[in-house]
Scaffold this motif. Structure first.
Motif, PDB file in Angstrom:
ATOM      1  N   ARG A  51      83.894  18.245 -17.558  1.00 47.42           N
ATOM      2  CA  ARG A  51      85.295  17.864 -17.695  1.00 47.42           C
ATOM      3  C   ARG A  51      85.552  16.560 -16.945  1.00 47.42           C
ATOM      4  NH1 ARG A  51      88.606  22.592 -14.399  1.00 47.42           N
ATOM      5  NH2 ARG A  51      87.874  21.999 -12.302  1.00 47.42           N
ATOM      6  N   TRP A  58      92.597  20.570 -19.017  1.00 54.41           N
ATOM      7  CA  TRP A  58      91.485  19.900 -18.342  1.00 54.41           C
ATOM      8  C   TRP A  58      90.161  20.433 -18.878  1.00 54.41           C
ATOM      9  CZ3 TRP A  58      90.670  20.147 -12.269  1.00 54.41           C
ATOM     10  CH2 TRP A  58      89.743  19.175 -11.903  1.00 54.41           C
ATOM     11  N   GLU A  59      90.084  21.749 -18.969  1.00 54.45           N
ATOM     12  CA  GLU A  59      88.840  22.394 -19.380  1.00 54.45           C
ATOM     13  C   GLU A  59      88.456  22.052 -20.817  1.00 54.45           C
ATOM     14  OE1 GLU A  59      87.365  23.946 -16.809  1.00 54.45           O
ATOM     15  OE2 GLU A  59      85.660  24.061 -18.174  1.00 54.45           O
ATOM     16  N   HIS A 111      89.415  19.419 -22.698  1.00 54.89           N
ATOM     17  CA  HIS A 111      89.540  18.008 -23.091  1.00 54.89           C
ATOM     18  C   HIS A 111      90.746  17.826 -24.022  1.00 54.89           C
ATOM     19  CE1 HIS A 111      88.505  13.886 -23.547  1.00 54.89           C
ATOM     20  NE2 HIS A 111      87.875  13.959 -24.696  1.00 54.89           N
TER      21      HIS A 111
END
Lengths: 787, 156
Positions: free
Chosen positions: A16, B93-94, B96
């Protein structure tokens, strides 16, 4: 016995992003989030006419309005600012550059042309005062279509450029005339690459802070290329480059629309220079639509010559490319170099000729927009392939296969003069067709047609040129800059790393992928590497993030710099381990004596020793830092094959995109999740052109699609999930084998969807339709031909 | 002529005399100093300005500050509890779910509303729920995956 699992390689890992924590918490600062003490706000008065003389301009009422600090017009700017330059001086093209002022004087030439600026204590007060500026315009006839503007008797934009033609560029390779004379089959078509509005979610803006006591200027700017801004801004304002700091803060997307320097940037700077105070300007979306550069706008006449079994022998085209009222920074190179040179595509076409006319029109200036010249080339080729297939009665995939360049790993020359680096077009095509089960899909289509359902399948194969590029070539083609990239890799005493790059990412993820490169090369933890970009004061010179070049060129610079570090680290390790450097091996962040892994130094040990310099070999400088200015020996040529499946509702004309498959090859993928994200975004923008988007000017030059209420960019509920696959064919000349991927999706998807819709409409014998393929256009085409 | 307004923003009371025409989004950005909420258009299409007004998603560009008088507003800055990220932030976040990040604050708050009314939405339902939020970078696919992950991750 214990089994040690080797950790997954960081290069190739979908970790990430480093960028995200500040973005998801709302703590990132974009240009409009910047506030400085004493800052005032600029609002720009823009021409409501596409072409008019300014008969009277009276700013007195505005000057006296509440909160207003100053009002400036074209007369004030004259002599203080040089004209806005065009930075792509296309050679051998009879280039004629019209003078482009930051604030128009005497004549306005497009709706949005800047006429005056109000500076006030608050943005609301500045906007209020705009209404108090009195302007009498004498409208003149306007011309908006690039082909029509180049004809006799069209309204003339610039007295010094009769005929409105900014340039005439030609490309020729092979014997096109002979091919057409002896052709079994000739296909002709006219294509309109409609004008598009890039619509990055963040509009453009600037905060300029000129300090009279020092003559220094700091400019925060929504730019894709801060160092180019510094260069151009110094030429226009006279502030020398050594005193001019440009910062790209967080930038909310660009897609080519934040490459150029536009009127607002110079106006804001001018205001700050005159007032000695920080000045902020931020476009509203409506202002953005007339003021920020547009994309595409070609009218193309194409002819293709082929043998009766579908082998293409020549391609010939004439293109009228709308430039807008003035030439934007990189504009001349887009419909020429980045377009014509790709005219043979992934095919073995032995002869190509193109005439491109860049034409001034009373419209917003045109500049790069995702793909920039390459979608227009790929679309031409892929349309002609489908038309050829239809003409000779062969499946469109089969026709392409008969013309594809066979796989190659290290160089292939094409008739336009380029040498592609590596390609396996058949490999990508097979993968795409296997994934969709193409034959079964055609059978389903046949069955659906029998039931009165209009299903269409579109297939495209593409190759594109990106990773701009060899600087020698840049000079030869008139680009007024270099196209190398830079990287500084700096190890701190504690073993942490900063990377400083000249490139300027704005969503593409290089803070993450570049940390992955360093981690992979030197064994540093990926979270121990911070990438710094965007501020010309603390980064080396760079030429910007556009043209899918940041990883292709910037990443190469970074790889070279890290390898320089590895060389120095090896030397120091040898010295510290009292072994000859030839006996030092490297693996996973450790330098060790061959055969004696316990005798080692970590890269962190080396970083500390290099920084304290207590014991360096003779002649070695302290520090562990390396710089690379990498000039690529060639462009890179990513490629792929896409398939779209659509269903058209004959009663409403509505196109439903049912499936979209993308197989793209950008060589080894540093971060597959980020690569996939670039493909998603690129494909969707291309679909937008095929189905929904068009910047429409009426005959008087009014931009009818003047806001998001009328310009339809793709929405979440209109799209299916995309199926994204890849092949991996390294570039032979890139240190990491990597090619660009930022634009590939867009380059392929417009024609893929378009071809699918035309295929769906085959029972109605529709062979050509103007984009976007709105329900109304599709419905009219169906009903014009009869059901 | 200014009128007094009192708005609770992310739990903090902000009181100011404002022009009646002051947009809520400008109140949040310029008066409350919370620049996380973005402005992406001027016709109410893009949704970058989406915030929660008394728990429901609104476009702050199409709401006047005076209309929020006495109400409670949550912006992106108020999503996380201290340093812990909200499941939506964690999921974006994880998965994308963002690239340039400009649409993201509004997108997450619109997604918050989707999950509030439908804790286990299908992909289609998420896409329909986000039709008022435009993104130019991601093509929406990873945004949908992010919202699905947040839905599976727990409370919304």
């Amino acid at each position: 016995m214990t089994v040690t699992m080797k950790p997954a390689r960081i290069f190739g890992s979908g970790i990430r992003r480093r960028e995200d924590p500040r973005l998801i918490t709302g703590t990132a600062r974009y240009t409009d989030d910047i506030t400085l003490p004493g800052m005032v706000h600029a609002a720009v008065l823009r021409s409501p006419h596409a072409h008019a003389r300014i008969a009277r301009l009276d700013t007195q009422r505005a000057t006296g309005a509440p909160g207003v600090v100053a009002v400036f017009t074209g007369a004030d700017v004259e002599g203080a600012l040089n004209p806005i330059p065009c930075a792509w001086l296309l050679p051998n093209a009879e280039l004629k550059i019209a003078q482009y002022r930051a604030l128009a004087k005497d004549v306005v030439r497009y709706v949005g042309d800047a006429v005056a600026v109000v500076v006030a204590e608050s943005p609301y007060q500045a906007a209020d005062a705009l209404d108090l500026i009195d302007v009498d315009y004498e409208p003149m006839p306007a011309t908006v279509d690039p082909e029509k503007a180049a004809q006799k008797n069209a309204p003339q934009l610039h007295a010094e450029i009769p005929g409105n033609v900014a340039f005439h560029w030609t490309l020729a390779g092979g014997d096109v005339d002979a091919a057409f004379k002896s052709a079994d089959v000739i296909i002709r078509d006219r294509i309109h690459q409609q004008r598009l509005i890039p619509t990055a979610m963040e509009t453009r803006g600037a905060v300029a802070q000129f300090v009279p006591a020092t003559g220094e200027l700091t400019l925060w700017n929504t730019t894709q290329n801060p160092h180019i801004v510094r260069f151009i801004m110094s030429l226009v304002t006279g502030v020398p480059e050594d005193r001019l700091r440009v910062v790209a803060p967080e930038v909310g997307g660009g897609f080519g629309s934040k490459i150029a320097q536009i009127q607002g940037d110079f106006i804001t700077t001018f205001c700050s220079m005159k007032l000695g105070r920080p000045v902020k300007w931020q476009e509203s979306r409506s202002e953005n639509y007339v003021s920020t550069t547009h994309g595409r706008d070609h009218v193309q006449d194409i002819e293709l010559a082929a043998t009766k079994d579908g082998r293409v022998t020549a391609l010939r085209a004439t293109v009228w490319a709308g430039m807008g009222a003035y030439l934007s920074t990189a504009a001349p190179g887009i419909p020429t170099i980045l377009h014509g040179l790709m005219l043979s595509g992934p095919y073995t076409i032995p002869a190509v000729k193109e005439d491109v006319y860049g034409v001034y029109t009373n419209t917003t200036p045109v500049e790069a927009y995702r793909g920039a010249g390459r979608p227009e080339a790929t679309f031409m080729l892929e349309r002609m392939m489908d038309l050829l297939a239809d003409k000779i009665g062969v499946d469109p995939v089969e026709v392409r296969r008969r013309n594809l360049i066979p796989p190659f790993e290290n160089g292939h020359n094409v008739v336009t003069g380029l040498t592609y680096d590596s390609g396996n077009y058949e490999g990508a095509l097979s993968k795409a067709l296997n994934h969709v089960k193409y034959d079964a899909l055609r059978a389903e289509q046949k069955a659906a047609r029998e039931k009165g359902r209009y299903v269409g399948i579109g297939v495209s194969v593409y190759v594109e040129i990106c990773g701009l590029g060899p600087s020698q070539v840049a000079g030869a083609i008139g680009f007024q800059g270099g196209l190398w990239e830079s990287a500084i890799v700096r190890f701190h005493p504690s073993g942490k790393v900063n990377v400083f790059i000249g490139a300027s990412p704005h969503g593409q993820g290089e803070e993450t992928t570049f940390a992955q490169i360093v981690s992979d090369e030197l064994g540093v933890g990926v979270n121990d590497v911070k990438v710094v970009h965007g501020d010309t004061d603390n980064t080396p010179m760079g030429w910007g993030t556009y043209g899918s070049r940041t990883t292709a060129v910037g990443g190469a610079a970074l790889a070279v710099a890290t390898r320089k570090i590895k060389e120095k680290a090896k030397l120091l390790a040898g010295h510290l381990l009292e072994a000859a450097v030839e006996d030092i091996d490297y693996a996973d962040g450790r330098f060790f004596v061959k055969g004696f892994p316990d005798r080692h130094k970590t890269i962190q040990d080396i970083a500390l020793m290099a920084n304290v310099a207590w014991n360096l070999p003779q002649g070695m400088e302290a520090g562990l830092e390396a710089t690379s200015f990498y000039d690529p020996p060639n462009f890179v040529y990513p490629f792929g094959a896409h398939v779209a499946v659509v269903e058209v509702d004959a009663e409403t004309g509505r196109v439903d995109l049912k499936r979209y498959v993308a197989v793209d090859d950008c060589g080894p993928q540093i971060n597959p999740v980020i690569v996939e994200g670039q493909v998603h975004g690129g494909v969707v923008q291309g679909i937008g052109q095929a189905l929904w988007e068009e910047a429409v000017y009426d005959e008087s030059g009014q931009l009818l699609t003047g806001s998001l209420a009328d310009y339809a960019i793709p929405r979440a509920d209109l799209l299916p999930d995309l199926e994204v696959l890849s092949t991996v064919t390294p570039s032979p000349h890139h240190p990491l084998g990597v090619k660009g991927i930022g634009e590939a999706g867009t380059i392929a998807s417009t024609c893929t969807v378009y071809n699918a819709v035309i295929d769906a409409l085959e029972p109605f014998k529709v062979s050509s339709l103007r984009m976007p393929l709105t329900p109304e256009r599709v419905w009219r085409a169906i009903h014009a031909k009869g059901a | 002529m200014k009128v007094p307004v009192s708005v609770s923003v992310n739990g903090r009371a902000i009181q100011r005399d404002v022009e009646p025409r002051l947009l809520l989004v400008h109140f949040l950005r310029d008066v409350a100093g919370l620049t996380g909420t973005k402005i992406g258009c001027d016709t109410s299409q893009c949704g970058a300005c989406t915030v929660l007004l008394d728990g429901m998603a609104v476009k702050a560009c199409t709401c006047l500050a005076v209309q929020a008088d006495g109400a409670s507003v949550t912006t992106v800055e108020g999503l996380s509890a201290g340093t812990a990220l909200h499941p939506l932030q964690e999921a974006f976040w994880e998965k994308h779910g963002l690239q340039c990040g400009f649409c993201t604050p509004g997108m997450m708050l619109a997604a918050h509303d989707v999950l509030r009314t439908n804790p286990s939405p299908t992909s289609d339902q998420i896409r329909h729920g986000l039709e008022g939020n435009l993104c130019r970078c991601t093509g929406y696919q990873n945004i949908v995956r992010s919202v699905q992950a947040a839905a599976q991750g727990g409370r919304s």
